[in-house]
Scaffold this active site. Structure first.
Site, PDB file in Angstrom:
ATOM      1  N   ARG A  30      18.799 -75.151  29.446  1.00 46.68           N
ATOM      2  CA  ARG A  30      17.895 -74.887  28.315  1.00 46.68           C
ATOM      3  C   ARG A  30      17.582 -76.191  27.579  1.00 46.68           C
ATOM      4  O   ARG A  30      16.456 -76.449  27.181  1.00 46.68           O
ATOM      5  CB  ARG A  30      18.529 -73.863  27.371  1.00 46.68           C
ATOM      6  CG  ARG A  30      18.550 -72.455  27.953  1.00 46.68           C
ATOM      7  CD  ARG A  30      18.904 -71.410  26.913  1.00 46.68           C
ATOM      8  NE  ARG A  30      20.321 -71.243  26.734  1.00 46.68           N
ATOM      9  CZ  ARG A  30      21.060 -70.302  27.324  1.00 46.68           C
ATOM     10  NH1 ARG A  30      20.489 -69.425  28.129  1.00 46.68           N
ATOM     11  NH2 ARG A  30      22.347 -70.205  27.095  1.00 46.68           N
TER      12      ARG A  30
ATOM     13  N   ASP B 239      10.563 -60.025  30.245  1.00 44.45           N
ATOM     14  CA  ASP B 239      11.831 -59.468  30.718  1.00 44.45           C
ATOM     15  C   ASP B 239      11.663 -57.956  30.829  1.00 44.45           C
ATOM     16  O   ASP B 239      10.784 -57.364  30.203  1.00 44.45           O
ATOM     17  CB  ASP B 239      12.988 -59.806  29.757  1.00 44.45           C
ATOM     18  CG  ASP B 239      14.349 -59.643  30.433  1.00 44.45           C
ATOM     19  OD1 ASP B 239      14.867 -60.630  30.989  1.00 44.45           O
ATOM     20  OD2 ASP B 239      14.893 -58.511  30.442  1.00 44.45           O
TER      21      ASP B 239
ATOM     22  N   ALA C 268       9.034 -58.476  36.281  1.00 37.70           N
ATOM     23  CA  ALA C 268       8.613 -59.872  36.296  1.00 37.70           C
ATOM     24  C   ALA C 268       7.583 -60.132  37.401  1.00 37.70           C
ATOM     25  O   ALA C 268       6.620 -60.877  37.192  1.00 37.70           O
ATOM     26  CB  ALA C 268       9.827 -60.769  36.497  1.00 37.70           C
TER      27      ALA C 268
ATOM     28  N   ASP D  75      14.330 -67.313  35.975  1.00 37.84           N
ATOM     29  CA  ASP D  75      15.805 -67.230  36.008  1.00 37.84           C
ATOM     30  C   ASP D  75      16.226 -65.786  36.314  1.00 37.84           C
ATOM     31  O   ASP D  75      16.729 -65.068  35.435  1.00 37.84           O
ATOM     32  CB  ASP D  75      16.355 -67.695  34.647  1.00 37.84           C
ATOM     33  CG  ASP D  75      17.881 -67.661  34.591  1.00 37.84           C
ATOM     34  OD1 ASP D  75      18.529 -67.629  35.658  1.00 37.84           O
ATOM     35  OD2 ASP D  75      18.423 -67.658  33.464  1.00 37.84           O
TER      36      ASP D  75
ATOM     37  N   CYS E   7      21.667 -67.611  40.441  1.00 40.23           N
ATOM     38  CA  CYS E   7      23.073 -67.409  40.065  1.00 40.23           C
ATOM     39  C   CYS E   7      23.805 -66.635  41.163  1.00 40.23           C
ATOM     40  O   CYS E   7      24.678 -65.823  40.875  1.00 40.23           O
ATOM     41  CB  CYS E   7      23.181 -66.725  38.710  1.00 40.23           C
ATOM     42  SG  CYS E   7      22.283 -65.186  38.583  1.00 40.23           S
TER      43      CYS E   7
HETATM   44  C1  LIG Z   1      19.981 -64.184  34.580  1.00 41.83           C
HETATM   45  S1  LIG Z   1      19.339 -63.184  33.325  1.00 41.83           S
HETATM   46  C2  LIG Z   1      18.283 -64.299  32.472  1.00 41.83           C
HETATM   47  C3  LIG Z   1      18.982 -65.163  31.443  1.00 41.83           C
HETATM   48  C4  LIG Z   1      18.048 -65.878  30.531  1.00 41.83           C
HETATM   49  N1  LIG Z   1      17.130 -66.741  31.233  1.00 41.83           N
HETATM   50  C5  LIG Z   1      18.805 -66.671  29.474  1.00 41.83           C
HETATM   51  O1  LIG Z   1      18.695 -67.896  29.443  1.00 41.83           O
HETATM   52  O2  LIG Z   1      19.505 -66.049  28.657  1.00 41.83           O
HETATM   53  C6  LIG Z   1      18.249 -62.121  34.172  1.00 41.83           C
HETATM   54  C7  LIG Z   1      17.353 -61.250  33.309  1.00 41.83           C
HETATM   55  O3  LIG Z   1      16.424 -60.613  34.183  1.00 41.83           O
HETATM   56  C8  LIG Z   1      16.090 -59.333  33.659  1.00 41.83           C
HETATM   57  N2  LIG Z   1      15.531 -58.598  34.813  1.00 41.83           N
HETATM   58  C9  LIG Z   1      16.161 -58.125  35.912  1.00 41.83           C
HETATM   59  N3  LIG Z   1      15.274 -57.626  36.794  1.00 41.83           N
HETATM   60  C10 LIG Z   1      14.053 -57.784  36.234  1.00 41.83           C
HETATM   61  C11 LIG Z   1      12.736 -57.496  36.663  1.00 41.83           C
HETATM   62  N4  LIG Z   1      12.485 -56.955  37.875  1.00 41.83           N
HETATM   63  N5  LIG Z   1      11.722 -57.781  35.849  1.00 41.83           N
HETATM   64  C12 LIG Z   1      11.940 -58.342  34.644  1.00 41.83           C
HETATM   65  N6  LIG Z   1      13.166 -58.656  34.182  1.00 41.83           N
HETATM   66  C13 LIG Z   1      14.211 -58.386  34.970  1.00 41.83           C
HETATM   67  C14 LIG Z   1      17.359 -58.818  33.055  1.00 41.83           C
HETATM   68  O4  LIG Z   1      17.037 -57.902  32.018  1.00 41.83           O
HETATM   69  C15 LIG Z   1      17.987 -60.124  32.510  1.00 41.83           C
HETATM   70  O5  LIG Z   1      17.641 -60.275  31.170  1.00 41.83           O
END
Ligand SMILES: C[S@@+](CC[C@H](N)C(=O)[O-])C[C@H]1O[C@@H](n2cnc3c(N)ncnc32)[C@H](O)[C@@H]1O
Length: 419
Positions: A233, A271, A305, A325, A365
């Protein structure tokens, strides 16, 4: 006095560890791996084990000459049957042992602990010698996440060791999905229980690099925040000035908030989670004393997404910096090919909204995905799309997420710009 208001101790019904020592012997390859420091023993590697072991019993591993090899936590229902706690010379696993491990983990992170950053990972599982156990700090709140119910009988001892080694006001207990699905081993405990102090009245506030954040430590992903992306970040902040930034899979908007402080011209977040996006809005509101944050109104979009990226491209939206991410895409080896395809797809969708000369930040990840495989999937997808993307940086783990064995390396972030 009738009607005492003192709440019952949630750990009162947890029986102490059985005190049994299970004798375990392994196939030669597994024996070599454990001797070399690998912390996992799978059921298929075990040639002998004392019958009747319970979750949380100690397994003592002997080599083929009956010499002590290692001691670990036994979980009879998991293919990951023994998690190694110590190897080499026999040693007692008790409160003193736990204190020593906690103090060593805290010492490693001492430089992170400043008024500007009040949340970080204190214990990163096997990489800190406490396999299957994660401990995150959010100011005076500690969040203990267990990835195996084998730790449950040890909770009273762990709590006492934490009080001694890492003073805190509140301790919240989290379980991973698999452990939470085995209530018969949890003795009435639930994911999100507070086992020291009062339950958090709401999201727990903390600072990361001077920015104000809040973590839902009871229900949020992981322990409430993605602490592992702190350094990435900050990298995004450093290159955000004057740029239009899109943060995809944003969770509570960490990347977008840093970008705004760094002087981004505009920020958008996508998200799937509505509660996470509500917190994202709150994060922007909480940081208005930073001029860059006050200068932008984030465009917050809830949805899938993949679909959101396609829709933004169809509407002609353009960004100079796109951060992607996603959650872990390959939890098993069999999922690697599909995960790489998903990364290729995400790359081509992100390039659909990336301005010429823009920057793409792609994170993974999944320990199953090697950084080289990720980079090659992203760069090849770019080439197929006719874009000249060049890798400018590749980052791994931050200081508070050390890596002590190959499978422990799960985080990779690729920075690529168009030349
Ligand atoms: C690894 S986390 C992201 C962390 C974030 N970038 C941070 O810095 O805090 C993954 C995120 O993807 C979201 N997510 C999972 N599948 C998704 C999808 N198909 N479309 C949109 N968001 C999604 C989850 O709600 C979660 O918030």
């Amino acid at each position: 006095m009738a009607g005492s208001l003192t709440p019952a101790d949630p750990l009162a019904s947890v029986p102490p560890p059985g005190g049994r020592r299970l004798a375990v012997r392994l196939r030669p390859a597994a024996q070599r791996a454990v001797r070399g420091g690998h912390p996992w023993v799978f059921d298929r590697s075990i040639t002998h084990c004392t019958p009747g072991g319970q979750a949380g019993d100690l397994a003592v591993i002997f080599d083929h000459q009956r010499r002590f090899l290692a001691v670990g936590l036994y979980d009879p229902a998991s293919p990951l049957r023994v998690r190694v706690l110590a190897r080499g010379a026999p040693q007692a696993v008790d409160g003193e042992f736990l204190c020593r491990r906690l103090r060593a983990a805290a010492a490693l992170r001492r430089s992170l602990d400043t008024p500007r950053t009040t949340a970080f990972r204190l214990v990163h599982g096997e990489n800190d010698g406490l396999p299957g156990l994660v401990l995150d700090r959010y100011e005076a709140t500690l969040v203990l996440k267990l990835y195996t119910p084998a730790w449950v009988p040890w909770l009273p001892a762990l709590r006492a060791a934490l009080a001694e080694a890492l003073p805190h006001e509140r301790l919240v207990l989290r379980f991973d999905r698999r452990s939470a699905a085995r209530p018969e081993l949890l003795h009435g405990l639930h994911d999100g229980d507070t086992v020291v102090g009062a339950p958090p009245p709401g999201a727990v506030p903390f600072y990361e690099n001077g920015l104000r954040f809040q973590a839902d430590v009871v229900r949020g992903h992981k322990t409430g925040f993605f602490l592992d992306q702190r350094d990435n970040r900050a990298r995004v902040e450093a290159v955000a000035a004057g740029r239009r930034v899109l943060d995809v899979f944003a969770y509570t908007g960490g990347f977008a908030l840093y970008a705004a402080r760094g002087g981004a011209a505009a920020v958008s977040v996508v998200d799937g989670s509505l509660p996470a996006l509500a917190t994202c809005r709150r994060h922007f509101a909480l940081n208005h004393d930073w001029p860059g944050v006050a200068a932008v109104v984030p465009d917050v979009r809830q949805g899938d997404a993949f679909a959101a990226l396609a829709e933004l491209a169809a509407r002609g939206a353009v960004y100079d910096l796109v951060v992607v991410d996603p959650p872990a895409m390959a939890k098993r080896q069999a999922e690697v090919t599909t995960a790489l395809r998903a990364y290729a797809r995400l790359t081509s969708l992100a390039l659909g909204v990336l301005a010429p000369g823009g920057t793409l930040v792609m994170a993974s990840c999944s320990s199953r995905l090697s950084p080289d495989a990720l980079a090659s999937a992203v760069l090849r997808a770019a080439a197929r799309a006719g874009r000249r993307l060049r890798e400018t940086a590749r980052t791994g783990h931050p200081l508070d997420h050390p890596v002590a064995f190959p499978e422990g390396a799960y985080l990779c972030c690729l920075f690529a710009s168009e030349s």
